[in-house]
Scaffold this active site. Structure first.
Site, PDB file in Angstrom:
ATOM      1  N   SER A   1       0.809  -1.224   0.000  1.00  0.00           N
ATOM      2  CA  SER A   1       0.000   0.000   0.000  1.00  0.00           C
ATOM      3  C   SER A   1       0.842   1.273   0.000  1.00  0.00           C
ATOM      4  CB  SER A   1      -0.937   0.008   1.207  1.00  0.00           C
ATOM      5  OG  SER A   1      -0.205  -0.226   2.388  1.00  0.00           O
TER       6      SER A   1
ATOM      7  N   ASP B   1       4.691  -7.805   6.436  1.00  0.00           N
ATOM      8  CA  ASP B   1       5.400  -8.923   7.074  1.00  0.00           C
ATOM      9  C   ASP B   1       5.601  -8.582   8.549  1.00  0.00           C
ATOM     10  OD1 ASP B   1       6.166  -8.807   4.166  1.00  0.00           O
ATOM     11  OD2 ASP B   1       7.138 -10.708   4.676  1.00  0.00           O
TER      12      ASP B   1
ATOM     13  N   HIS C   1      -0.046   5.112   6.827  1.00  0.00           N
ATOM     14  CA  HIS C   1       0.476   5.318   5.481  1.00  0.00           C
ATOM     15  C   HIS C   1       1.067   6.721   5.381  1.00  0.00           C
ATOM     16  CE1 HIS C   1      -2.332   1.939   4.911  1.00  0.00           C
ATOM     17  NE2 HIS C   1      -1.380   1.542   4.090  1.00  0.00           N
TER      18      HIS C   1
END
Ligand code: NAG
Length: 369
Positions: A56, A171, A308
């Protein structure tokens, strides 16, 4: 410059950062006289095609959303991503693509506007998909190879390609609950397998790998923003997990970075003249988030979910990525998320190439005109 940057904003009121009027010495902006045969003699202007693999942060979720528009985080502002985002110009927004466009106006492959990876007209060669983790890189690499081959406007054999990879946030967000499978070795092997696909399928390619970021940094933004903490519960479990200390997160990020370094240093991707992998480690050693002059977190760095990057954050990261690409291996600088007004670097006259492991050791061997 700093003042200019904080005041600069787009028409829809989202903070951004550009480099108005930036250019380099005319000689350093030219293409090589003949198309380079060595990846170690690549001038920025020689890059014709750019593409990306990632998650993303490559799809740039939320990058163009206004502060209180939490739903805007579902929107992929692909054109603003720090690597291959091609919205606006370098005057208004810093990305690797916008810098490369200054050197080669015919650059192709960068993403524009919003939308998902499979919308060719806007995504082009940005194959990043929200939620992706390192295990998805091989699939994305195959997808990218297919796009390069299928589109007649691309001469994928002869044109020089730059493929950017940034992966690992997801991850790491799941690492603490999958300790057996989400190891740093596993992470490295996943990236390795994807780069092997690129190496096998793509002549004349430089792979630029942005090193892992330490997600414990997010906690510094969360501390003052309970709302962010709440959102991160679903977005990034291990970041908000109270059993996971900052130190554990930092150490794991370091391990991921080391494994990425191993990939570069192994020489596995330095066996042909026209292919290499180069790590850009500017996230390594970053110890603080973006701050306002009074010391409080500068939330312009983030999208509305404080996770983000926002357009401004992508620009800061884009500047650091580009500067690392211009710096020789071994002398690459660490990012400061608080913009210090540091310049965007030009290629060095003594070695006017995108720096690789080999031209960082001995550039004279690769000198061309
Ligand atoms: C980053 O830059 C800011 C602004 O110039 C400075 O105050 C801060 O100390 C720097 N941070 C680091 C870690 O160097």
């Amino acid at each position: 410059v700093v003042l200019l940057c904080t005041l600069a904003s787009t028409a829809f009121g989202v903070a951004d950062l550009g480099m108005p009027g930036w250019s380099c010495d005319a000689d350093l902006m030219k293409r090589s006289k003949s198309v380079p045969t060595s990846v170690h003699s690549l001038r920025p202007a020689d890059i014709d095609i750019i593409g990306a693999l990632g998650d993303s942060l490559t799809a740039a979720n939320g990058a163009g959303a206004e502060h209180n528009d939490i739903l805007g985080v579902a929107i992929q502002y692909r054109g603003l991503t720090f690597s291959v985002g091609g919205d606006k110009t370098l005057d208004e927004h810093i990305s690797m693509a916008n810098v490369l466009k200054k050197f080669n106006p015919n650059l192709f492959g960068y993403s524009i506007r919003t939308g998902s990876a499979n919308v060719w007209e806007t995504a082009h060669l940005n194959a990043g998909i929200p939620g992706a983790h390192s295990g998805d890189m091989v699939g994305q690499a195959n997808d990218l190879v297919r796009r390069l081959r299928d589109h007649p406007e691309i001469d994928y054999i002869n044109q020089w390609k730059l493929i950017h990879i940034f992966i690992g946030g997801n991850d790491m967000c799941g690492w603490c609950t999958h300790l057996d499978s989400a190891t740093a070795d596993h992470y490295r092997d996943n990236i390795r397998a994807a780069v092997q696909v690129l190496q096998k399928e793509l002549p004349r390619t430089i792979v630029v790998l942005t090193g892992m970021v330490d997600i414990s940094l997010l906690r510094k933004a969360d501390a003052d923003h309970k709302f962010c903490q709440a959102i991160h519960k679903s977005e990034c479990g291990c970041e908000v997990n109270p059993d996971v200390t900052d130190e554990m997160l930092t150490n794991e990020a370091k391990l991921y970075m080391q494994k990425e370094q191993e990939l570069q240093d192994s020489g596995e991707f330095d066996t042909a003249d026209d292919f290499t992998l180069i790590l850009q480690p500017f996230f390594e050693g970053v110890t603080d988030i973006c701050r306002l002059p009074d010391g409080s977190p500068n939330m312009d760095f983030f999208a509305p979910d404080c996770f983000h990057f926002g357009a401004y954050g992508h620009s800061i990261v884009g500047k650091n990525l580009w500067n690392n690409m211009m710096q020789p291996v071994g002398s690459k600088t660490v990012a400061n998320f608080t913009d210090t007004g540091n310049p965007l670097l030009c290629p060095e006259a003594s070695c006017p190439f995108i720096r690789t492991t080999k031209n960082s050791v001995d550039c004279a061997t690769y000198m061309t005109n």
